[in-house]
Write a protein that holds these residues in place. Structure first.
Motif, PDB file in Angstrom:
ATOM      1  N   ALA A 114     -88.667 -92.573  10.724  1.00 34.45           N
ATOM      2  CA  ALA A 114     -87.926 -92.632   9.460  1.00 34.45           C
ATOM      3  C   ALA A 114     -88.143 -91.368   8.633  1.00 34.45           C
ATOM      4  CB  ALA A 114     -88.352 -93.866   8.666  1.00 34.45           C
ATOM      5  N   GLU A 115     -89.390 -90.923   8.552  1.00 35.52           N
ATOM      6  CA  GLU A 115     -89.691 -89.740   7.751  1.00 35.52           C
ATOM      7  C   GLU A 115     -89.104 -88.474   8.367  1.00 35.52           C
ATOM      8  OE1 GLU A 115     -93.904 -89.954   7.304  1.00 35.52           O
ATOM      9  OE2 GLU A 115     -93.786 -91.434   5.672  1.00 35.52           O
ATOM     10  N   ALA A 116     -88.772 -88.558   9.676  1.00 32.96           N
ATOM     11  CA  ALA A 116     -88.122 -87.432  10.337  1.00 32.96           C
ATOM     12  C   ALA A 116     -86.604 -87.487  10.181  1.00 32.96           C
ATOM     13  CB  ALA A 116     -88.492 -87.401  11.818  1.00 32.96           C
ATOM     14  N   GLY A 117     -86.130 -88.502   9.455  1.00 27.90           N
ATOM     15  CA  GLY A 117     -84.697 -88.611   9.186  1.00 27.90           C
ATOM     16  C   GLY A 117     -83.918 -89.452  10.168  1.00 27.90           C
ATOM     17  N   ASN A 118     -84.621 -90.252  11.000  1.00 26.78           N
ATOM     18  CA  ASN A 118     -83.940 -91.070  12.004  1.00 26.78           C
ATOM     19  C   ASN A 118     -83.517 -92.402  11.399  1.00 26.78           C
ATOM     20  OD1 ASN A 118     -84.422 -93.362  14.292  1.00 26.78           O
ATOM     21  ND2 ASN A 118     -83.450 -91.553  15.145  1.00 26.78           N
ATOM     22  N   ASN A 124     -85.562-100.073  11.171  1.00 23.57           N
ATOM     23  CA  ASN A 124     -86.672-100.857  11.718  1.00 23.57           C
ATOM     24  C   ASN A 124     -87.841-100.951  10.753  1.00 23.57           C
ATOM     25  OD1 ASN A 124     -86.252-101.871  14.547  1.00 23.57           O
ATOM     26  ND2 ASN A 124     -85.599 -99.764  14.837  1.00 23.57           N
ATOM     27  N   LEU A 125     -88.127 -99.861  10.056  1.00 24.02           N
ATOM     28  CA  LEU A 125     -89.210 -99.890   9.081  1.00 24.02           C
ATOM     29  C   LEU A 125     -88.862-100.856   7.952  1.00 24.02           C
ATOM     30  CD1 LEU A 125     -91.919 -98.810   8.137  1.00 24.02           C
ATOM     31  CD2 LEU A 125     -90.711 -96.886   7.056  1.00 24.02           C
ATOM     32  N   GLY A 126     -87.608-100.829   7.519  1.00 25.73           N
ATOM     33  CA  GLY A 126     -87.176-101.785   6.508  1.00 25.73           C
ATOM     34  C   GLY A 126     -87.358-103.217   6.969  1.00 25.73           C
ATOM     35  N   TRP A 127     -87.041-103.465   8.247  1.00 34.92           N
ATOM     36  CA  TRP A 127     -87.179-104.824   8.792  1.00 34.92           C
ATOM     37  C   TRP A 127     -88.631-105.270   8.793  1.00 34.92           C
ATOM     38  CZ3 TRP A 127     -89.419-107.567  12.761  1.00 34.92           C
ATOM     39  CH2 TRP A 127     -88.861-108.814  13.068  1.00 34.92           C
ATOM     40  N   MET A 128     -89.551-104.363   9.122  1.00 35.29           N
ATOM     41  CA  MET A 128     -90.978-104.711   9.133  1.00 35.29           C
ATOM     42  C   MET A 128     -91.459-105.037   7.722  1.00 35.29           C
ATOM     43  SD  MET A 128     -91.634-104.590  12.378  1.00 35.29           S
ATOM     44  CE  MET A 128     -93.366-104.382  12.836  1.00 35.29           C
ATOM     45  N   TYR A 129     -90.981-104.282   6.729  1.00 33.75           N
ATOM     46  CA  TYR A 129     -91.322-104.608   5.335  1.00 33.75           C
ATOM     47  C   TYR A 129     -90.722-105.957   4.941  1.00 33.75           C
ATOM     48  CZ  TYR A 129     -93.467-100.209   3.756  1.00 33.75           C
ATOM     49  OH  TYR A 129     -94.324 -99.162   3.543  1.00 33.75           O
ATOM     50  N   GLN A 130     -89.501-106.221   5.376  1.00 31.88           N
ATOM     51  CA  GLN A 130     -88.832-107.479   5.031  1.00 31.88           C
ATOM     52  C   GLN A 130     -89.582-108.676   5.599  1.00 31.88           C
ATOM     53  OE1 GLN A 130     -85.403-108.631   7.313  1.00 31.88           O
ATOM     54  NE2 GLN A 130     -84.239-109.095   5.457  1.00 31.88           N
ATOM     55  N   GLN A 131     -90.066-108.539   6.836  1.00 34.39           N
ATOM     56  CA  GLN A 131     -90.729-109.648   7.515  1.00 34.39           C
ATOM     57  C   GLN A 131     -92.239-109.701   7.263  1.00 34.39           C
ATOM     58  OE1 GLN A 131     -88.918-111.934   9.307  1.00 34.39           O
ATOM     59  NE2 GLN A 131     -87.120-110.795   8.601  1.00 34.39           N
ATOM     60  N   GLY A 132     -92.788-108.631   6.716  1.00 39.65           N
ATOM     61  CA  GLY A 132     -94.244-108.584   6.554  1.00 39.65           C
ATOM     62  C   GLY A 132     -94.949-108.495   7.892  1.00 39.65           C
ATOM     63  N   ARG A 133     -94.376-107.741   8.805  1.00 42.93           N
ATOM     64  CA  ARG A 133     -94.937-107.580  10.149  1.00 42.93           C
ATOM     65  C   ARG A 133     -95.640-106.226  10.249  1.00 42.93           C
ATOM     66  NH1 ARG A 133     -91.754-109.958  14.469  1.00 42.93           N
ATOM     67  NH2 ARG A 133     -92.870-108.495  15.822  1.00 42.93           N
ATOM     68  N   GLY A 134     -96.953-106.230  10.436  1.00 42.20           N
ATOM     69  CA  GLY A 134     -97.704-104.998  10.585  1.00 42.20           C
ATOM     70  C   GLY A 134     -97.933-104.261   9.290  1.00 42.20           C
ATOM     71  N   ILE A 135     -97.439-104.815   8.203  1.00 44.47           N
ATOM     72  CA  ILE A 135     -97.547-104.205   6.882  1.00 44.47           C
ATOM     73  C   ILE A 135     -97.263-105.301   5.856  1.00 44.47           C
ATOM     74  CG2 ILE A 135     -95.106-103.551   6.619  1.00 44.47           C
ATOM     75  CD1 ILE A 135     -96.171-100.774   5.660  1.00 44.47           C
ATOM     76  N   ALA A 136     -97.803-105.153   4.643  1.00 48.99           N
ATOM     77  CA  ALA A 136     -97.579-106.185   3.621  1.00 48.99           C
ATOM     78  C   ALA A 136     -96.087-106.296   3.310  1.00 48.99           C
ATOM     79  CB  ALA A 136     -98.348-105.835   2.357  1.00 48.99           C
ATOM     80  N   ARG A 137     -95.626-107.527   3.204  1.00 47.04           N
ATOM     81  CA  ARG A 137     -94.212-107.747   2.881  1.00 47.04           C
ATOM     82  C   ARG A 137     -93.882-107.104   1.540  1.00 47.04           C
ATOM     83  NH1 ARG A 137     -90.948-113.545   2.268  1.00 47.04           N
ATOM     84  NH2 ARG A 137     -89.593-112.823   0.586  1.00 47.04           N
TER      85      ARG A 137
END
Length: 419
Positions: A114-118, A124-137
């Motif tokens: 994501a930080e490389a502009g992909n 996918n990073l947004g989805w992980m934040y949304q689900q609280g998977r591997g990182i705090a929701r």
């Protein structure tokens, strides 16, 4: 998902997007032969390494599908800073395909991409934040990344951003804005967005209700391969919404959704077997589909499976097993399941009798919108059973049940001379 927005299956690999396949074809043609591609990959060319991983991930361009081999090539390219490989490898860690599941590693890789502009990494990073998977929701952070990916033209991010507006997560709920993003995703070819746009038309959210337009978008989503679209299209045929009612056609689409892995499709197909709608009644087959959907986490199917056990349909009568499935459905949030569990607890069927606990589940079912739960809770207040007697509270729940169309509640109000 009879009445819910269609989620993108977790196992969807974003690297199978048609745009990437087209890019791969162009790059292979530019590089020459597949042998030239492999030679470049082995010499350390990160894009060639990614494309080689993609071949093994999807079993294309002469390769046999081999997720573990794909992961190895993605890893080599990711270490060299290839954003597409970082996103693809992150998806493998997220799903546990080809590598052990590791949500924290998935987040790390998605963040790098994501930080490389992909845009795939952003989505996918947004989805992980949304689900609280591997990182705090963090819904606000999820929205931020979905918006960035959507701004780069990623149709998955458009669909996910629309979901956040539709649910009011991370942003104020705004159905019109949800519709705008679903439409953009749908017009960009995203099958999930097509289905979700159909849902908005069916339910008149953010635009004027239009069953015919809902059918059109459900059909487009279904024909593009979205399992939820197949199931929703089946429901439109079953109820004659936007199309002529056709139970056989409903069964056909339910089956397609079910066989494509959609739990609501499995539940709906089970219902048609249990009720003989569009197909010969077959309780054993109904139970089989209910079980598949219930095992996949569908709360409505858990209720239906409990009903089959409670009534000995398609399985041997087993009230204990019925209670187990009703409890699972109730704990998963099904208001109908809460009411069913309350009834078993009230009557002591298959579970130890416990009127106070029964009243608690009836209340939760009623507050969750189940008309039968509302009616029974009213009866308990009227008689002072399991709860304090309270005629005003009884009347309030009789009214709510009647307004929800529960005939017994209407009759009780009529008996009391209340219109």
């Amino acid at each position: 998902m009879r009445n819910a927005l269609t989620a993108v299956p977790e196992t969807e690999w974003l690297t199978t997007d048609n745009e990437i396949f087209s890019a791969m074809e162009r790059q292979v043609n530019t590089l020459g032969t597949l042998a030239d591609l492999e030679a470049l990959a082995r010499s350390g060319n990160r894009r060639a390494q990614f494309l080689t991983g993609l071949r093994f991930a999807n079993g294309t361009f002469g390769a046999t599908r081999d997720p573990a081999q794909a992961a190895q090539w993605y890893r080599r390219a990711a270490r060299l800073g290839e954003p597409l490989a970082q996103s693809a490898l992150g998806a493998m860690f997220r799903t546990g395909v080809g590598v052990p599941r590791d949500d924290a590693e998935a987040v790390r890789l998605f963040q790098s991409a994501a930080e490389a502009g992909n845009s795939y990494g952003m989505d996918n990073l947004g989805w992980m934040y949304q689900q609280g998977r591997g990182i705090a929701r963090n819904d606000e952070e999820a929205v931020r990344w979905f918006r960035r990916g959507a701004g780069l033209g990623n149709s998955w991010a458009m669909n996910n951003l629309a979901d956040m507006y539709a649910m009011g997560r991370g942003v104020a709920r705004n159905d019109a804005e949800a519709v705008r993003w679903y439409r953009r995703g749908a017009e960009a070819g995203n099958a999930g967005a097509m289905t979700n746009l159909g849902f908005m038309y069916e339910n008149g959210r953010g635009l004027t209700q239009d069953f015919a337009e809902a059918v059109r978008w459900y059909r487009r989503g279904a024909e593009a391969g979205n399992p939820g679209g197949m199931t929703r299209l089946g429901a439109m045929y079953l109820h004659g919404r936007g199309v002529t009612r056709d139970d056989v056609e409903a069964v056909r689409w339910y089956r397609r959704g079910a066989e494509a892995g959609d739990p609501p499709g499995m539940d709906s197909l089970g219902w048609t077997y249990a009720n003989g709608r569009g197909i010969t009644r077959d309780d054993a087959e109904a139970t089989r589909w209910y079980r598949r959907a219930a095992d996949a986490g569908n709360a409505n199917a858990m209720v239906n499976l409990g009903f089959m056990y409670e009534n000995g349909r398609g399985v041997a009568l087993d009230l204990t097993e019925a209670g187990r499935w009703y409890r699972r459905s109730a704990e998963a949030g099904s208001a109908v399941g809460m009411t069913h569990l309350g009834y078993l607890l009230e009557t002591g069927r298959g579970v130890p009798q416990n009127l106070a606990e029964a009243a608690g589940w009836y209340r939760r079912g009623a507050e969750g919108g189940d008309p039968r739960g509302m009616y029974i809770l009213a009866n308990l207040h009227a008689g002072g059973r399991g709860v304090a007697r309270d005629d005003a509270e009884a009347l309030r729940w009789y009214r709510r049940a009647a307004e929800a169309g529960y005939e017994a509640a209407r009759q009780e109000l009529a008996r009391r001379g209340i219109r």
